[in-house]
Design an enzyme around this catalytic site. Structure first.
Site, PDB file in Angstrom:
ATOM      1  N   SER A   1       0.825  -1.211   0.000  1.00 40.67           N
ATOM      2  CA  SER A   1       0.000   0.000   0.000  1.00 40.67           C
ATOM      3  C   SER A   1       0.856   1.256   0.000  1.00 40.67           C
ATOM      4  O   SER A   1       2.075   1.205   0.145  1.00 40.67           O
ATOM      5  CB  SER A   1      -0.930   0.016   1.218  1.00 40.67           C
ATOM      6  OG  SER A   1      -0.234   0.403   2.380  1.00 40.67           O
ATOM      7  N   GLY A   2       0.155   2.383  -0.123  1.00 40.63           N
ATOM      8  CA  GLY A   2       0.810   3.685  -0.098  1.00 40.63           C
ATOM      9  C   GLY A   2       0.811   4.316   1.272  1.00 40.63           C
ATOM     10  O   GLY A   2       1.172   5.497   1.398  1.00 40.63           O
ATOM     11  N   ASP A   3       0.390   3.576   2.297  1.00 41.34           N
ATOM     12  CA  ASP A   3       0.377   4.118   3.652  1.00 41.34           C
ATOM     13  C   ASP A   3       0.559   2.960   4.630  1.00 41.34           C
ATOM     14  O   ASP A   3       0.938   1.860   4.223  1.00 41.34           O
ATOM     15  CB  ASP A   3      -0.919   4.899   3.905  1.00 41.34           C
ATOM     16  CG  ASP A   3      -0.716   6.084   4.847  1.00 41.34           C
ATOM     17  OD1 ASP A   3       0.023   5.923   5.841  1.00 41.34           O
ATOM     18  OD2 ASP A   3      -1.284   7.167   4.602  1.00 41.34           O
ATOM     19  N   ASP A   4       0.268   3.199   5.899  1.00 33.94           N
ATOM     20  CA  ASP A   4       0.490   2.175   6.908  1.00 33.94           C
ATOM     21  C   ASP A   4      -0.299   0.912   6.588  1.00 33.94           C
ATOM     22  O   ASP A   4      -1.460   0.973   6.184  1.00 33.94           O
ATOM     23  CB  ASP A   4       0.069   2.696   8.285  1.00 33.94           C
ATOM     24  CG  ASP A   4       0.835   3.939   8.696  1.00 33.94           C
ATOM     25  OD1 ASP A   4       2.061   3.977   8.469  1.00 33.94           O
ATOM     26  OD2 ASP A   4       0.206   4.868   9.223  1.00 33.94           O
TER      27      ASP A   4
ATOM     28  N   SER B   1       5.480  -1.281   2.143  1.00 31.98           N
ATOM     29  CA  SER B   1       5.023   0.107   2.099  1.00 31.98           C
ATOM     30  C   SER B   1       6.235   1.023   2.257  1.00 31.98           C
ATOM     31  O   SER B   1       6.617   1.373   3.367  1.00 31.98           O
ATOM     32  CB  SER B   1       4.005   0.382   3.207  1.00 31.98           C
ATOM     33  OG  SER B   1       3.499   1.692   3.094  1.00 31.98           O
TER      34      SER B   1
END
Length: 474
Positions: free
Chosen positions: A253-256, A287
């Protein structure tokens, strides 16, 4: 006499042919009946397929009404329970609401495609523990699959897919054209006994799975995928939830990957509902710009008793990050992590006491967070730029930090100083490279392990049933 015999022979032939035909039809019917078995917290007495309500899986026909009509109709069965089967196909749909005692089951070749018509998405109020949208000051677009005040809900399948088609939302976000906060793929509020399992989630407009104000949550065998540059595509965000168990999760993903939350600044303090008794097992995370597990930054209602083990992080910015700051209030305490395998990252341990994002300007500058009882053990890492960055708050020291049995292999171009520490207190044991002076080694002669609870939580005692769905072509 010959005529009689001819009639008898003729009748025998006719009966024989009819018998053969009947057997053939029965055999064909059995071949065209598909029975699907799955494990769930509850089985259902009544079943239907989305095609029974006019659903068309051609990837073009909008099925929002079909889904909502099906669920509304199935809700009549109450506590007897019902299940809705989604067969192979591409099922374009807008948002729809779930009901209690209900299972949504996706065939392995079923894909739910979220509508890209932003104007068709309803807008709801901000969450009371946030008091404010995250992307914009106002409300928020309702999630693709939504439910509130529910009991006993299962969303599962044979690894079917829910695709948020989030690119249009990401573009609008980057262009600052959104008036409201982006939707999530699944949000369940004020509910109890929720299962999400054996599914793949793609390209969410924002967060993927968001249980909030909910208890007794079981998530297992989930894959979540989004471009690593996509904005705020958190994997799973337990938010003011109690008794949650996450197992066998794979996230890019692009975040946590997993972000534990409990409300934002004065709104979270006022709402006062913590996240507690959370289990995370066998999580694999990629990530590059965020954490495998994040606690906060919205943690104003408190976070307590988080148990994470068997964590693998690859090309991830940090392994575990605590995010907080002045004005947050709340607490993060009794955190236990063991068994991490880490490959290529900036920081293994990161505690941020200066996280500055606020809901508005009305936060209380005297609301300081309490961070204590943070335990990390049994860690192997390689190609790391820096072992730790631990930053408390002046006048609000973060205490009870324990790190044991941690071997951190530094990258060839690692930072000159592998540890930076300020306003923290704690101990270490068997940690390489040697930590900062604020975390002295107390087990040089006899290394001691940091705490990890031996007693099980109630959610660990959950028993799944073997359920089935029979799909007939007749």
């Amino acid at each position: 006499m010959e005529v009689v015999w001819l009639v008898v022979v003729f009748l025998v032939i006719i009966i024989s042919l009819n018998g053969v035909e009947c057997k053939r039809v029965k055999s064909r019917r059995r071949a065209l009946d598909d029975e699907y078995y799955y494990s769930a917290i509850s089985c259902r007495a009544h079943s239907a397929s989305i095609v029974d309500y006019g659903g068309v899986g051609d990837g073009k026909t909008l099925n929002t009404n079909a889904f909502q009509q099906a669920i509304n109709h199935l809700s009549q069965y109450g506590s007897d329970g019902s299940q809705l089967f989604v067969p192979a196909g591409k099922w374009l749909t807008g948002t729809f609401n779930l009901t209690s005692h209900f299972t949504l089951f996706l065939h392995k070749d079923a894909v739910l495609l979220a509508s890209q018509d932003i104007k068709s998405w309803p807008v709801v109020d901000p969450l009371p523990s946030y008091g404010h949208g995250r992307d914009a000051a106002g409300g928020r677009y309702i999630s693709l699959i939504f439910g509130t005040n529910l009991t006993d809900v299962v969303v599962t399948g044979e690894n079917g897919t829910i695709d948020g088609q989030g690119a249009v939302w990401w573009q609008q976000f980057h262009s600052k054209k959104l008036k409201y906060t982006r939707p999530y793929l699944i949000e369940i509020m004020h509910s109890d006994s929720i299962q999400i399992s054996n599914l793949t989630f793609l390209n969410s407009p924002s967060w993927n799975l968001h249980p909030v104000y909910t208890s007794n949550i079981f998530m297992q065998a989930i894959t979540i995928l989004a471009p690593v540059t996509s904005p705020n595509t958190d994997g799973i965000n337990p938010d003011s939830c109690t008794n949650t168990r996450l197992e066998d999760i794979y996230i890019v993903s692009g975040d946590d990957c997993v972000a534990v939350k409990s409300g934002w600044d004065e709104y979270g303090i006022s709402y006062g509902m913590p996240t507690k008794h959370l289990i995370i097992r066998r999580l694999t995370c990629i990530s590059p710009y965020s954490a495998a597990i994040a606690l906060g930054s919205e943690m104003s209602g408190g976070i307590q008793d988080v148990r994470a083990e068997d964590i693998t992080a690859i090309n991830t910015e940090s392994a575990v990050r605590i995010k907080t700051g002045v004005g947050r209030g709340g607490y993060v305490k009794d955190i236990y992590v063991k068994g991490m395998s880490l490959h290529t990252m900036k920081w293994v341990f990161w505690i941020t006491g200066n996280y500055g994002s606020h809901a508005d300007t009305h936060y209380d500058p005297n609301a300081l967070p309490e961070i204590k009882g943070i335990n990390y053990r049994d860690i192997v890492a390689e190609n790391v730029s820096m072992a730790a960055r631990l930053e408390g708050i002046s006048g609000d020291t973060f205490t009870g930090i324990c790190i044991s049995n941690a071997t951190i292999g530094l990258a060839k171009k690692a930072k000159k100083y592998p540890w930076t520490c300020s306003e923290v207190e704690g101990v270490t044991s068997g940690v390489v490279p040697p930590p900062c002076n604020l975390l002295p080694d107390k087990g040089a002669d006899k290394p001691a392990a940091c705490d990890f609870p031996e007693e099980s939580l109630a959610i660990d005692n959950l028993e799944l049933k073997r359920c089935s769905y029979m799909m007939s072509y007749f």
